[in-house]
Write an enzyme that holds these catalytic residues in place. Structure first.
Site, PDB file in Angstrom:
ATOM      1  N   ARG A  44       0.845  -1.204   0.000  1.00  0.00           N
ATOM      2  CA  ARG A  44       0.000   0.000   0.000  1.00  0.00           C
ATOM      3  C   ARG A  44       0.879   1.253   0.000  1.00  0.00           C
ATOM      4  O   ARG A  44       0.644   2.207  -0.731  1.00  0.00           O
ATOM      5  CB  ARG A  44      -0.935   0.012   1.226  1.00  0.00           C
ATOM      6  N   LYS A  53     -12.400  14.791   4.156  1.00  0.00           N
ATOM      7  CA  LYS A  53     -13.519  14.301   3.340  1.00  0.00           C
ATOM      8  C   LYS A  53     -14.419  13.382   4.150  1.00  0.00           C
ATOM      9  O   LYS A  53     -13.944  12.619   4.991  1.00  0.00           O
ATOM     10  CB  LYS A  53     -12.991  13.523   2.134  1.00  0.00           C
ATOM     11  N   GLU A 100     -19.278  15.033   0.661  1.00  0.00           N
ATOM     12  CA  GLU A 100     -19.510  14.072  -0.430  1.00  0.00           C
ATOM     13  C   GLU A 100     -20.785  13.252  -0.237  1.00  0.00           C
ATOM     14  O   GLU A 100     -20.768  12.220   0.428  1.00  0.00           O
ATOM     15  CB  GLU A 100     -18.311  13.115  -0.570  1.00  0.00           C
ATOM     16  N   LYS A 149     -18.511  17.421  -3.226  1.00  0.00           N
ATOM     17  CA  LYS A 149     -18.129  16.281  -4.070  1.00  0.00           C
ATOM     18  C   LYS A 149     -19.355  15.412  -4.352  1.00  0.00           C
ATOM     19  O   LYS A 149     -19.647  14.478  -3.603  1.00  0.00           O
ATOM     20  CB  LYS A 149     -17.026  15.467  -3.380  1.00  0.00           C
TER      21      LYS A 149
HETATM   22  P1  13P Z   1     -14.284   7.114  -7.210  1.00  0.00           P
HETATM   23  O1  13P Z   1     -13.884   8.212  -8.156  1.00  0.00           O
HETATM   24  O2  13P Z   1     -13.584   5.807  -7.499  1.00  0.00           O
HETATM   25  O3  13P Z   1     -15.771   6.976  -7.084  1.00  0.00           O
HETATM   26  O4  13P Z   1     -13.734   7.502  -5.782  1.00  0.00           O
HETATM   27  C1  13P Z   1     -13.913   8.776  -5.310  1.00  0.00           C
HETATM   28  C2  13P Z   1     -14.112   8.757  -3.855  1.00  0.00           C
HETATM   29  O5  13P Z   1     -13.397   9.390  -3.128  1.00  0.00           O
HETATM   30  C3  13P Z   1     -15.214   7.944  -3.322  1.00  0.00           C
HETATM   31  O6  13P Z   1     -15.402   8.257  -1.967  1.00  0.00           O
END
Ligand code: 13P
Length: 338
Positions: free
Chosen positions: A46, A136, A177, A219
Site C-alpha cells: 500500500r 472528506k 460528499e 463532491k
Molecule cells: P471514485 O472516483 O472511485 O468513485 O472515488 C472517489 C471517492 O473518493 C469515493 O469516496
C-alpha cells in the site's frame, strides 16, 4: 486558523486546470483494488503504491490535492520523507478521509448511514498536526425499490453537516460528499430527482449548522442512469442533467464542485466532465476528485512490480493531463493516442 486561510485553501483545491486525486481507499477497498491485479494488500504494498502516485513528476500541474487514508497520512516515502511533507513540497495539498464508513441504517433495510462523528474533534486536531489541510466525509444514497427514504437522506445530510462544521472549526476545509450510487437499473430521471433531493437537504443542513459555504468543496456524483439500466443517457444528456441539478441546488458561494467517478471508466468520466465544462460558465469551478478513474490505468500498469513504476506513472500522468484538459472543455479523443 483565520477563515481567510480556509477560503484560499478551498479555492486552491479547485484552481484552474486542477483537481483532486482520491487515494483514500480504506483497508477493504484497497484490498479489492489490489485483488484485481493479483497483489496482496500488505502495508508495504500500500505504501509503495501510494508513493508511486505521489512522486509522479509533472502531476502537480494537474493535481491540486490528494485525499489520503489515515494509514497513508502517517506513512513516508522510501527515503523517509513523510507523505504530507512530500506532497506539500510538490505544491500538492494533503487531505484525509475522516469518516469511518457507511454502515446499515437501523430500521431502514438496504440504506446506510455514515459513521465517525464520535471523537472526531480530537482526530481532526491530530490530522491537522500531521499536515492535512482538508478532509472528506462520504455519505451513500442508494436508489432502489422504495428507496432512498427521506429519513435516510436527512440523517446523512445531518451527519455531513455536523462533520463539516467540526472540520471548519479545526481549520480544515471539508469536502462534503453525498454520493448517489450508480448501482441499480434506475433511469437518469430518477437519479436526477434523488440527487436534487439529496443536495437540497445537504445545503439546508449545512446552513443550519452554520457551515461557511465559501470554505468548503462539494463532491457529488454525476446525474447518470444506473449501471444496469438498459437505456444509458448520452454524454451530452448526462452533462446537461448534472449541471441543471447543481444549478438548482448548489449556492454560488461554494467555490468548487469536484465529481467522484463512481465506477465510470476513466475515459467516460473524462468525457462527462469535459462536456459539462464545454457548456459554458458556471457559478462554481467544475472539477474532479476521481479515485478509480484516475488510478485504474496506473494500477493495471503497475501490477505490484517495482519494475513497472515508470510505466504506471506515465499512465497516471496521462490520465491527469486528460482530466485537466476536461476542466476547460478542451479534452479530445486525440489526447488518448498521444
Ligand atoms: P471514485 O472516483 O472511485 O468513485 O472515488 C472517489 C471517492 O473518493 C469515493 O469516496
Amino acid at each position: 486558523m483565520a477563515s481567510n486561510d480556509l477560503k484560499s485553501t478551498a479555492r486552491a483545491m479547485v484552481a484552474p486546470g486542477k483537481g483532486i486525486l482520491a487515494a483514500d481507499e480504506s483497508f477493504p477497498t484497497i484490498k479489492k483494488r489490489f485483488d484485481s491485479i493479483d497483489v496482496e494488500s500488505t502495508e508495504e504494498n500500500r505504501r509503495a503504491y501510494r508513493e508511486l502516485l505521489f512522486t509522479t513528476a509533472g502531476v502537480e500541474a494537474h493535481i491540486s490535492g490528494v485525499i489520503t487514508f489515515d494509514e497513508t497520512l502517517r506513512h513516508a516515502a522510501a527515503d523517509g520523507t513523510p507523505f504530507p511533507r512530500l506532497l506539500s513540497d510538490a505544491g500538492i495539498i494533503p487531505g484525509v478521509k475522516v469518516d469511518s464508513g457507511a454502515k446499515p441504517l437501523a430500521g431502514y433495510p438496504d440504506e446506510k448511514i455514515t459513521e465517525g462523528l464520535d471523537g472526531l474533534r480530537d482526530r481532526l486536531a491530530e490530522y491537522r498536526d500531521l499536515g492535512a489541510r482538508f478532509t472528506k466525509w462520504r455519505a451513500v444514497i442508494k436508489i432502489g425499490h422504495g428507496i432512498p427514504t427521506g429519513f435516510c437522506i436527512d440523517a446523512n445530510a445531518h451527519a455531513l453537516a455536523r462533520y463539516a462544521a467540526l472540520s471548519q472549526e479545526a481549520g480544515l476545509v471539508p469536502i462534503v460528499e453525498p454520493e448517489v450510487l450508480m448501482d441499480g437499473d434506475h433511469s437518469i430521471e430518477r437519479c436526477e430527482k434523488f440527487t436534487e433531493a439529496t443536495l437540497s437537504h445537504v445545503f439546508f443542513q449545512l446552513l443550519a449548522h452554520r457551515v461557511a459555504l465559501d470554505e468548503m468543496v462539494l463532491k457529488p456524483s454525476m446525474v447518470i442512469a444506473g449501471k444496469d439500466c438498459p437505456e444509458q443517457a448520452s454524454i451530452a444528456e448526462v452533462a446537461q442533467a448534472t449541471v441543471r441539478c447543481l444549478l438548482r441546488t448548489v449556492p454560488a458561494a461554494v467555490p468548487g464542485i469536484v465529481f467522484l467517478s463512481g465506477g465510470q471508466s476513466a475515459k467516460l468520466a473524462t468525457q462527462h466532465l469535459n462536456a459539462m465544462n464545454a457548456l459554458g460558465d458556471h457559478p462554481w469551478e467544475l472539477s474532479f476528485s476521481y479515485g478509480r478513474a484516475l488510478q485504474e490505468e496506473a494500477l493495471k500498469a503497475w501490477k505490484g512490480d517495482s519494475a513497472n513504476v515508470g510505466t504506471a506513472q506515465d499512465a497516471f500522468l496521462h490520465r491527469s493531463r486528460c482530466v485537466s484538459a476536461a476542466r476547460y472543455g478542451e479534452y479530445t479523443e486525440a489526447m488518448e493516442a498521444a
